[in-house]
Design an enzyme around this catalytic site. Structure first.
Site, short mmCIF file in Angstrom:
data_model
loop_
_atom_site.label_atom_id
_atom_site.label_comp_id
_atom_site.label_asym_id
_atom_site.label_seq_id
_atom_site.Cartn_x
_atom_site.Cartn_y
_atom_site.Cartn_z
CG ASP A 1 19.52 2.37 22.63
OD1 ASP A 1 19.51 3.58 22.29
OD2 ASP A 1 18.70 1.88 23.43
N GLY A 2 20.96 4.11 19.70
CA GLY A 2 20.34 4.73 18.53
C GLY A 2 19.01 5.41 18.83
CD GLU A 3 15.36 3.20 22.56
OE1 GLU A 3 15.31 3.85 23.61
OE2 GLU A 3 14.90 2.06 22.44
CD GLN B 1 0.55 2.55 -0.21
OE1 GLN B 1 1.32 2.70 -1.15
NE2 GLN B 1 -0.25 1.51 -0.11
CG HIS C 1 0.98 13.04 -3.88
ND1 HIS C 1 1.62 13.57 -4.98
CD2 HIS C 1 0.39 11.90 -4.30
CE1 HIS C 1 1.44 12.77 -6.02
NE2 HIS C 1 0.70 11.76 -5.63
CG ASP D 1 2.25 13.45 -14.09
OD1 ASP D 1 1.62 14.44 -13.64
OD2 ASP D 1 3.05 12.80 -13.40
CE LYS E 1 4.62 10.17 -14.13
NZ LYS E 1 5.10 10.90 -12.96
CG ASP F 1 5.81 16.61 -10.95
OD1 ASP F 1 4.65 16.63 -10.50
OD2 ASP F 1 6.32 15.58 -11.45
#
Ligand code: R5P
Length: 280
Positions: free
Chosen positions: A34-36, A92, A124, A161, A184, A210
């Site tokens: 099932d992909g698990e 995020q 980040h 940037d 930028k 970067d």
């Protein structure tokens, strides 16, 4: 000490075990119909300190990491140090609009709950470190990039940037080259507009540095301007090379592209294993 790698970092895990004198410990890793996912750690780690190396990118790597950590806890590891060479979702680290998730926190919390300490590499933003809820440290991947770039004897380091100014300034100092910072504007997820300002590059070997190359839009835009201004060679260097979609095509304007093994791929030219080993 044992080093256990998830599937994102088999090679780096082995290199790290060699650097630290630890034993590399394999993991059976398979999927059910099932992909698990299923994992099984192949050594008896009870009473041992264990270092786990695994990214939180792509998404399925997060589940794999949680299963490995849970298996190690269940088996009685004395301590678990989790190394996340490339932390997916770190961009995020806050909500930009109402209704959004702080994705970095959603990923960090369960990992931190199963770890005694967590190391990231050139994450980040440092703000995400507190989300793990355990002792953390960000390892500076830049040192390894600079060591590698020294061989190219660059005549100019370019930050594509403002966000890249700080680490590019450090790199420029170590490479004994001047720094130029471009501005930028991000138009959308795949498009940027760059203003190079006044820059003298005639015949120079220029390095654009970067933290992440994703679609390649940021670097391609900066590289085009540098080429048009007469740069001799334009090199693009980053710690984390995602190179998604047609990034390779977009980056053809560069003479060479270099990234570390936090994300292993065709542009991987140097390893961050020595920096991780030193931090451990
Ligand atoms: C942005 O904040 C990052 O430092 C990179 O400049 C960005 O992620 C690069 O993305 P892309 O390659 O898609 O332009």
């Amino acid at each position: 000490m044992f080093v256990v790698s998830g599937s994102t970092h088999q090679r780096l895990g082995v290199a790290l075990a060699q650097e630290t004198g630890a034993e590399f410990c394999g993991v059976i890793n398979k999927r059910f119909p099932d992909g698990e996912r299923y994992v099984r750690v192949l050594r008896s780690v009870a009473g041992h300190d264990v270092t786990v190396v695994q990214n939180t990118f792509p998404d399925e790597s997060i589940v794999e990491l949680l299963l490995i950590l849970e298996a190690l806890r269940e088996a009685g590891a004395t301590s678990i140090t989790t190394i996340i060479p490339y932390m997916g979702y770190a961009r995020q680290e806050r909500t930009f609009q109402s209704g959004e998730a702080i994705s970095a926190r959603a990923v960090a919390r369960p990992v931190g709950a199963l770890s005694d300490r967590v190391f990231t590499v050139s994450v980040h933003t440092d703000e995400v470190l507190s989300f793990f809820g355990c002792p953390t440290q960000d390892i500076d991947g830049l040192q390894e990039a600079v060591r590698y770039l020294k061989g190219f004897k660059p005549g100019l380091v370019v930050a594509p940037d403002e966000g890249a100014r700080e680490w590019c300034a450090r790199a420029a100092k170590e490479l004994k080259a001047p720094l130029h910072v471009m501005s930028k504007i991000r138009v959308d997820d795949r498009t940027v507009e760059t203003d190079s300002g006044k820059v003298k590059v005639k015949g120079l070997t220029v390095v654009i540095l970067d933290d992440i190359i994703s679609t390649g839009g940021t670097i391609a835009s900066a590289a085009r301007l540098l080429k048009n201004a007469g740069a001799g060679q334009v090199l693009a260097a980053c710690t984390h090379g995602l190179f998604i979609e047609d990034a390779a095509n977009r980056l053809r304007v560069c003479d060479d592209i270099l990234s570390s093994d936090t994300l292993e791929g065709v542009y991987t030219r140097y390893s961050i294993a020595p920096a991780i080993a030193a931090a451990l």
